[in-house]
Motif scaffolding. Structure first.
Motif, PDB file in Angstrom:
ATOM      1  N   SER A   1      -1.974   2.617   9.329  1.00 39.40           N
ATOM      2  CA  SER A   1      -2.038   3.214   7.599  1.00 39.40           C
ATOM      3  C   SER A   1      -2.008   5.117   8.099  1.00 39.40           C
ATOM      4  O   SER A   1      -1.940   5.132   8.630  1.00 39.40           O
TER       5      SER A   1
ATOM      6  N   MET B   1       0.752  -1.164  -0.102  1.00 37.54           N
ATOM      7  CA  MET B   1       0.112  -0.216   0.180  1.00 37.54           C
ATOM      8  C   MET B   1       1.313   1.562  -0.035  1.00 37.54           C
ATOM      9  O   MET B   1       0.573   1.830  -1.038  1.00 37.54           O
TER      10      MET B   1
ATOM     11  N   TYR C   1      -2.158   5.886   2.008  1.00 38.31           N
ATOM     12  CA  TYR C   1      -3.195   5.782   1.628  1.00 38.31           C
ATOM     13  C   TYR C   1      -3.982   5.966   3.128  1.00 38.31           C
ATOM     14  O   TYR C   1      -3.805   5.971   4.344  1.00 38.31           O
TER      15      TYR C   1
ATOM     16  N   THR D   1      -6.983   8.711  -4.314  1.00 38.69           N
ATOM     17  CA  THR D   1      -6.676   8.535  -2.874  1.00 38.69           C
ATOM     18  C   THR D   1      -6.533   6.513  -2.838  1.00 38.69           C
ATOM     19  O   THR D   1      -7.496   6.225  -3.964  1.00 38.69           O
ATOM     20  N   PRO D   2      -5.290   6.299  -3.000  1.00 38.92           N
ATOM     21  CA  PRO D   2      -5.683   4.814  -2.206  1.00 38.92           C
ATOM     22  C   PRO D   2      -6.056   4.502  -1.607  1.00 38.92           C
ATOM     23  O   PRO D   2      -5.962   4.895  -1.001  1.00 38.92           O
ATOM     24  N   ILE D   3      -7.075   3.427  -1.459  1.00 38.24           N
ATOM     25  CA  ILE D   3      -7.499   3.224  -0.093  1.00 38.24           C
ATOM     26  C   ILE D   3      -7.565   1.785  -0.125  1.00 38.24           C
ATOM     27  O   ILE D   3      -7.602   1.116  -1.246  1.00 38.24           O
ATOM     28  N   TYR D   4      -7.934   0.865   0.983  1.00 35.85           N
ATOM     29  CA  TYR D   4      -7.480  -0.238   1.534  1.00 35.85           C
ATOM     30  C   TYR D   4      -8.568  -0.647   2.249  1.00 35.85           C
ATOM     31  O   TYR D   4      -8.889   0.119   2.763  1.00 35.85           O
TER      32      TYR D   4
END
Length: 523
Positions: A413, A273, A279, A354-357
């Motif tokens: 995060s 990530m 993230y 935006t990277p989202i987990y």
């Protein structure tokens, strides 16, 4: 005379032309062939690319998600590694921690455990984070009643039917050794006591020192073994000796570490990530069990709502059967749907890059319910998209182990956002507070529902007005330091305890103290 002047001007023009051409050539070549001293070569490598040479343990991370995710646009980055504009940077900036740091060391009067009066067996209950809190509470209870704690038994009968043992999820040796100066812990009962008579008790919820020192400790007069039938919420949140509160924190944040194989996989997921930049970890509670239990039906079809109702009616240990989903949602008691989360994140200002987990189990309805969120935020990642099937296979059929992976990625995060304030959301929020008040945005679901309904009815538009209102209502909901909230005024009995903020959601003031600044001397 006139002729000589023209000859001089022509010569000057040639000189200027040559000079301009020379400057242009130098500039052209300097763009493509920079010359720097070898010790001062700047690092302009793309921060999102993985190293070209990976270790054997990391090489699997290249076997990632479907191609459309790998080709998705990534957040713009400055050369110093920060993201986007100054305004975008604010989205990732954690709240001021006001110099609060962990302080869990026992007081000078704290002693090593004295001779044990008997053995405490514990049957934990619930999902991973409910069991975690219960285990840490039972460590404190064992200290209070002077018991030897037997490694707790994990819940194998709940909704998830997880067969994991303690050592499958947690580092058993580390747990025992880390608490050696607090409580004696053993892996199993002595053989001579394994089949003997024992006192089986449902410890009273939210109980204090008097209850355990008097009512429970008195059982040692007749029994050598006490079995706690449940572990959740059995110890008061407040009004306990400070050394007991600090012990709970040592147990939770230092001793109860995940098993090595889970820690290793969790770290690899975090690293992957991180390769996408800053993230968000989104705890998206839109799984079958949550929707069935809560009775929430927003964005579901009639057939889906009916299916979930049947599951709720057939699950015997869920006591509430008749639920009004509209009333429940209006009170803020329903998790945000994927569609609502997308609107919320956009209103906060997070760009579509935006990277989202996604920290969750299987999303109910799958892609059909994720489409609205994915249309706003295409870089959606999860355990399943970050790791190939064969790497996840050892954990796949064990809900607690899969939840532990989500827990690790969420704690680490840049921003954590839960769609519902359940056990995991609370546990992660508390852990992030303990680690320096990392940014955790807690959605005001009750207020948001009113805005979402106005959007649905066309009385409010998705734009600047909505964004301003959402940002303002969450200005003080980002995990900044504050003391743990006490009971709601006017509540009595068990409801009074239930209304308190749980201990593990916010370990301040018991386990967080102001950092002592060095003394300044004047000459």
């Amino acid at each position: 005379m006139q002729k000589k002047r023209w000859i001089a001007l022509a010569a000057l023009r040639k000189v200027l032309t040559c000079a301009i051409c020379s400057i242009a050539l130098v500039a052209l070549f300097s763009v493509h062939v920079p010359v720097f001293p070898s010790s001062k070569v700047p690092n302009f490598s793309d921060p999102f690319k993985l190293p070209t040479k990976l270790s054997a343990e990391q090489s699997w991370t290249l076997e990632l998600a479907p191609p459309h995710l790998l080709k998705a646009p990534l957040p713009s980055r400055k050369l110093d590694g920060s993201s986007g504009t100054v305004e975008t940077d604010k989205l990732w900036k954690p709240p001021p921690n006001r110099d609060f740091v962990p302080c869990v060391e026992p007081s000078p009067n704290y002693t090593s455990p004295t001779e044990s009066r008997g053995y405490l067996l514990v049957h934990t209950n619930g999902g991973l984070n409910q069991m975690r809190a219960g285990i840490c509470d039972m460590v404190a209870v064992a200290r209070i009643i002077n018991a030897t704690l037997v490694i707790p038994e994990l819940d194998k009968r709940s909704f998830w039917k997880d067969s994991s043992n303690f050592s499958d999820v947690f580092d058993e040796d580390h747990f025992i050794n880390a608490l050696a100066n607090d409580v004696k812990i053993i892996t199993k009962l002595p053989k001579e006591l394994a089949t003997g008579t024992r006192a089986v008790k449902h410890f009273r919820s939210w109980s204090g020192m008097d209850y355990y020192q008097e009512e429970i400790a008195s059982l040692w007069e007749e029994y050598e073994v006490i079995r706690a039938a449940k572990s959740d919420s059995r110890l008061a949140n407040n009004n306990l000796p400070l050394d007991i509160q600090k012990l709970r924190c040592r147990a939770c944040y230092e001793a109860l570490r995940f098993a090595p194989q889970i820690e290793a996989m969790g770290k690899l997921l975090v690293d992957r990530m991180r390769s996408f930049g800053s993230y968000i970890a989104l705890h998206l509670r839109f799984e079958e069990d949550m929707l069935a239990f809560s009775g929430c039906t927003q964005d579901l079809s009639p057939a889906e709502a009916d299916e979930l109702r049947i599951i709720r009616e057939n699950t015997s240990y869920w006591k509430e059967k008749e639920i009004d989903p509209i009333e429940r949602r209006s009170k803020g008691f329903c998790p945000l749907t994927p569609k609502e989360v997308g609107i919320f994140l956009s209103a906060l200002g997070y760009p579509s890059k935006t990277p989202i987990y996604i920290a969750a189990g299987k999303i109910y309805g799958g892609d059909s319910h994720m489409a609205a969120l994915r249309s706003r935020y295409p870089i959606l990642m999860s355990k399943e998209t970050l790791a190939p099937v064969e790497k996840l296979e050892p954990f796949t059929n064990h809900a607690s182990q899969m939840a532990a992976l989500d827990y690790i990625v969420s704690v680490e995060s840049d921003v954590f956002i839960p769609s519902y304030s359940g056990n995991m959301a609370r546990a992660v929020e508390g852990h992030r507070r303990f680690l320096g008040h990392r940014k955790t945005i807690s959605p005001d679901r009750k207020a948001l529902v009113r805005l979402f309904d106005k959007l649905e009815h066309g009385t409010l538009k998705d734009g600047k007005n909505l964004s301003n209102r959402v940002i303002e209502m969450h200005r003080k909901r980002q995990g900044s330091p504050r003391k743990r909230k006490g009971p709601i005024s006017g509540t009595r009995g068990s409801e009074r305890f239930r209304s308190e903020e749980p201990f593990y959601v916010n370990p301040l003031p018991d386990c967080l103290c102001k950092k002592e600044l060095p003394m300044q001397t004047t000459l």
